[in-house]
Design a protein around this motif. Sequence first.
Motif, PDB file in Angstrom:
ATOM      1  N   UNK A 121      -2.008  -8.470  40.458  1.00 29.12           N
ATOM      2  CA  UNK A 121      -2.662  -7.869  39.290  1.00 29.12           C
ATOM      3  C   UNK A 121      -2.090  -6.485  38.958  1.00 29.12           C
ATOM      4  N   UNK A 122      -1.784  -6.306  37.688  1.00 30.15           N
ATOM      5  CA  UNK A 122      -1.210  -5.057  37.210  1.00 30.15           C
ATOM      6  C   UNK A 122       0.262  -5.187  36.850  1.00 30.15           C
ATOM      7  N   UNK A 123       0.900  -6.271  37.331  1.00 30.18           N
ATOM      8  CA  UNK A 123       2.320  -6.493  37.044  1.00 30.18           C
ATOM      9  C   UNK A 123       2.534  -7.517  35.929  1.00 30.18           C
ATOM     10  N   UNK A 124       1.466  -8.010  35.344  1.00 30.59           N
ATOM     11  CA  UNK A 124       1.589  -9.060  34.323  1.00 30.59           C
ATOM     12  C   UNK A 124       2.513  -8.663  33.173  1.00 30.59           C
ATOM     13  N   UNK A 125       2.487  -7.412  32.785  1.00 35.34           N
ATOM     14  CA  UNK A 125       3.338  -6.935  31.694  1.00 35.34           C
ATOM     15  C   UNK A 125       4.824  -7.008  32.003  1.00 35.34           C
ATOM     16  N   UNK A 126       5.158  -7.152  33.276  1.00 33.12           N
ATOM     17  CA  UNK A 126       6.566  -7.242  33.692  1.00 33.12           C
ATOM     18  C   UNK A 126       7.091  -8.676  33.637  1.00 33.12           C
ATOM     19  N   UNK A 127       6.204  -9.637  33.430  1.00 36.12           N
ATOM     20  CA  UNK A 127       6.605 -11.049  33.420  1.00 36.12           C
ATOM     21  C   UNK A 127       6.983 -11.459  32.004  1.00 36.12           C
ATOM     22  N   UNK A 128       8.002 -10.832  31.481  1.00 35.55           N
ATOM     23  CA  UNK A 128       8.412 -11.017  30.084  1.00 35.55           C
ATOM     24  C   UNK A 128       8.631 -12.486  29.739  1.00 35.55           C
ATOM     25  N   UNK A 129       7.948 -12.928  28.684  1.00 32.75           N
ATOM     26  CA  UNK A 129       8.109 -14.285  28.194  1.00 32.75           C
ATOM     27  C   UNK A 129       7.256 -15.327  28.879  1.00 32.75           C
ATOM     28  N   UNK A 130       6.517 -14.934  29.916  1.00 32.17           N
ATOM     29  CA  UNK A 130       5.709 -15.892  30.680  1.00 32.17           C
ATOM     30  C   UNK A 130       4.296 -15.999  30.130  1.00 32.17           C
ATOM     31  N   UNK A 131       3.706 -17.147  30.358  1.00 33.68           N
ATOM     32  CA  UNK A 131       2.265 -17.329  30.177  1.00 33.68           C
ATOM     33  C   UNK A 131       1.649 -17.034  31.530  1.00 33.68           C
ATOM     34  N   UNK A 132       0.708 -16.115  31.577  1.00 33.59           N
ATOM     35  CA  UNK A 132       0.112 -15.714  32.856  1.00 33.59           C
ATOM     36  C   UNK A 132      -0.876 -16.781  33.317  1.00 33.59           C
ATOM     37  N   UNK A 133      -0.659 -17.240  34.534  1.00 32.33           N
ATOM     38  CA  UNK A 133      -1.481 -18.292  35.130  1.00 32.33           C
ATOM     39  C   UNK A 133      -2.719 -17.698  35.789  1.00 32.33           C
ATOM     40  N   UNK A 134      -3.704 -18.526  36.010  1.00 37.76           N
ATOM     41  CA  UNK A 134      -4.880 -18.150  36.794  1.00 37.76           C
ATOM     42  C   UNK A 134      -4.773 -18.713  38.211  1.00 37.76           C
ATOM     43  N   UNK A 135      -3.770 -19.540  38.456  1.00 38.69           N
ATOM     44  CA  UNK A 135      -3.593 -20.171  39.776  1.00 38.69           C
ATOM     45  C   UNK A 135      -3.062 -19.142  40.773  1.00 38.69           C
ATOM     46  N   UNK A 136      -3.497 -19.214  42.030  1.00 42.65           N
ATOM     47  CA  UNK A 136      -2.965 -18.290  43.040  1.00 42.65           C
ATOM     48  C   UNK A 136      -1.487 -18.540  43.360  1.00 42.65           C
ATOM     49  N   UNK A 137      -1.079 -19.815  43.297  1.00 46.71           N
ATOM     50  CA  UNK A 137       0.320 -20.195  43.438  1.00 46.71           C
ATOM     51  C   UNK A 137       0.635 -21.094  42.253  1.00 46.71           C
ATOM     52  N   UNK A 138       1.661 -20.748  41.516  1.00 49.00           N
ATOM     53  CA  UNK A 138       1.980 -21.439  40.267  1.00 49.00           C
ATOM     54  C   UNK A 138       3.374 -22.054  40.349  1.00 49.00           C
ATOM     55  N   UNK A 139       3.465 -23.341  40.065  1.00 44.11           N
ATOM     56  CA  UNK A 139       4.747 -24.034  40.030  1.00 44.11           C
ATOM     57  C   UNK A 139       5.004 -24.466  38.592  1.00 44.11           C
ATOM     58  N   UNK A 140       6.119 -24.019  38.026  1.00 40.43           N
ATOM     59  CA  UNK A 140       6.525 -24.446  36.690  1.00 40.43           C
ATOM     60  C   UNK A 140       7.996 -24.830  36.772  1.00 40.43           C
ATOM     61  N   UNK A 141       8.248 -26.119  36.871  1.00 38.90           N
ATOM     62  CA  UNK A 141       9.613 -26.586  37.076  1.00 38.90           C
ATOM     63  C   UNK A 141      10.113 -26.105  38.421  1.00 38.90           C
ATOM     64  N   UNK A 142      11.229 -25.394  38.401  1.00 42.04           N
ATOM     65  CA  UNK A 142      11.818 -24.896  39.656  1.00 42.04           C
ATOM     66  C   UNK A 142      11.458 -23.437  39.935  1.00 42.04           C
ATOM     67  N   UNK A 143      10.512 -22.885  39.147  1.00 44.35           N
ATOM     68  CA  UNK A 143      10.046 -21.511  39.368  1.00 44.35           C
ATOM     69  C   UNK A 143       8.680 -21.562  40.049  1.00 44.35           C
ATOM     70  N   UNK A 144       8.566 -20.880  41.193  1.00 46.37           N
ATOM     71  CA  UNK A 144       7.316 -20.821  41.941  1.00 46.37           C
ATOM     72  C   UNK A 144       6.941 -19.355  42.094  1.00 46.37           C
ATOM     73  N   UNK A 145       5.732 -19.002  41.641  1.00 45.10           N
ATOM     74  CA  UNK A 145       5.260 -17.624  41.770  1.00 45.10           C
ATOM     75  C   UNK A 145       3.895 -17.635  42.450  1.00 45.10           C
ATOM     76  N   UNK A 146       3.560 -16.516  43.067  1.00 47.95           N
ATOM     77  CA  UNK A 146       2.278 -16.414  43.767  1.00 47.95           C
ATOM     78  C   UNK A 146       1.717 -15.008  43.622  1.00 47.95           C
ATOM     79  N   UNK A 147       0.390 -14.924  43.765  1.00 49.27           N
ATOM     80  CA  UNK A 147      -0.354 -13.712  43.450  1.00 49.27           C
ATOM     81  C   UNK A 147      -0.159 -12.561  44.439  1.00 49.27           C
ATOM     82  N   UNK A 148      -0.164 -12.847  45.736  1.00 51.55           N
ATOM     83  CA  UNK A 148      -0.034 -11.752  46.692  1.00 51.55           C
ATOM     84  C   UNK A 148      -0.219 -12.198  48.127  1.00 51.55           C
ATOM     85  N   UNK A 149      -0.295 -11.237  49.023  1.00 50.42           N
ATOM     86  CA  UNK A 149      -0.336 -11.499  50.453  1.00 50.42           C
ATOM     87  C   UNK A 149      -1.416 -12.499  50.854  1.00 50.42           C
TER      88      UNK A 149
END
Length: 180
Positions: A121-149
């Motif tokens: 939280x707080x870095x959403x503005x840095x994810x240029x072009x992305x739709x911000x997910x509500x999932x703790x771990x998000x898989x979109x194609x070959x891109x996997x992102x996660x919220x934190x520790x």
Amino acid sequence: MIYVFLANGFEEIEALAPVDILRRAELEVKIVGVGGKTITGSHGITVTADIEEKDVTTDDMELMILPGGMPGTLNLEKSPIVTTCAEYCAKNDIYLAAICAAPSVLGHLGLLNGKEAICFPGFEGELKGATISEKPVCVDGKIVTAKGMGVAVQFGLTLAGLMVGKDVEKKIHDGIQCTD
């Protein structure tokens, strides 16, 4: 080959939980030291990397992982090898994973355009072009992102599932006594 890039100031749990889980899945994982073989995390834990960033090859790369942490994320982004490898993964349909603040590196490179992604939280503005997910771990194609520790184990399990299948993911999940 799976490469986990560590730069000074990395978040230890976000880096080492996925390494542990992926090795339990019997996958070949190399910890890559950005700036040297000895890297110190944001909480003073020092890790000896398997290789230095100059020794990374994209020839056998199956997955690239960027842990967060500060100033680790900023130090990752300063590395031309890290950014070149991330761009290579995106262009060549290779899994690219980032957790906590590290998805910002992908956002700055334009690799999240049209993708669903999550970050600390707080870095959403840095994810240029992305739709911000509500999932703790998000898989979109070959891109996997996660919220934190707090979701580092789930992040690692998700990556294991993508690499070797849901059966292995579940076996590891149950074996380490996950309660979710």
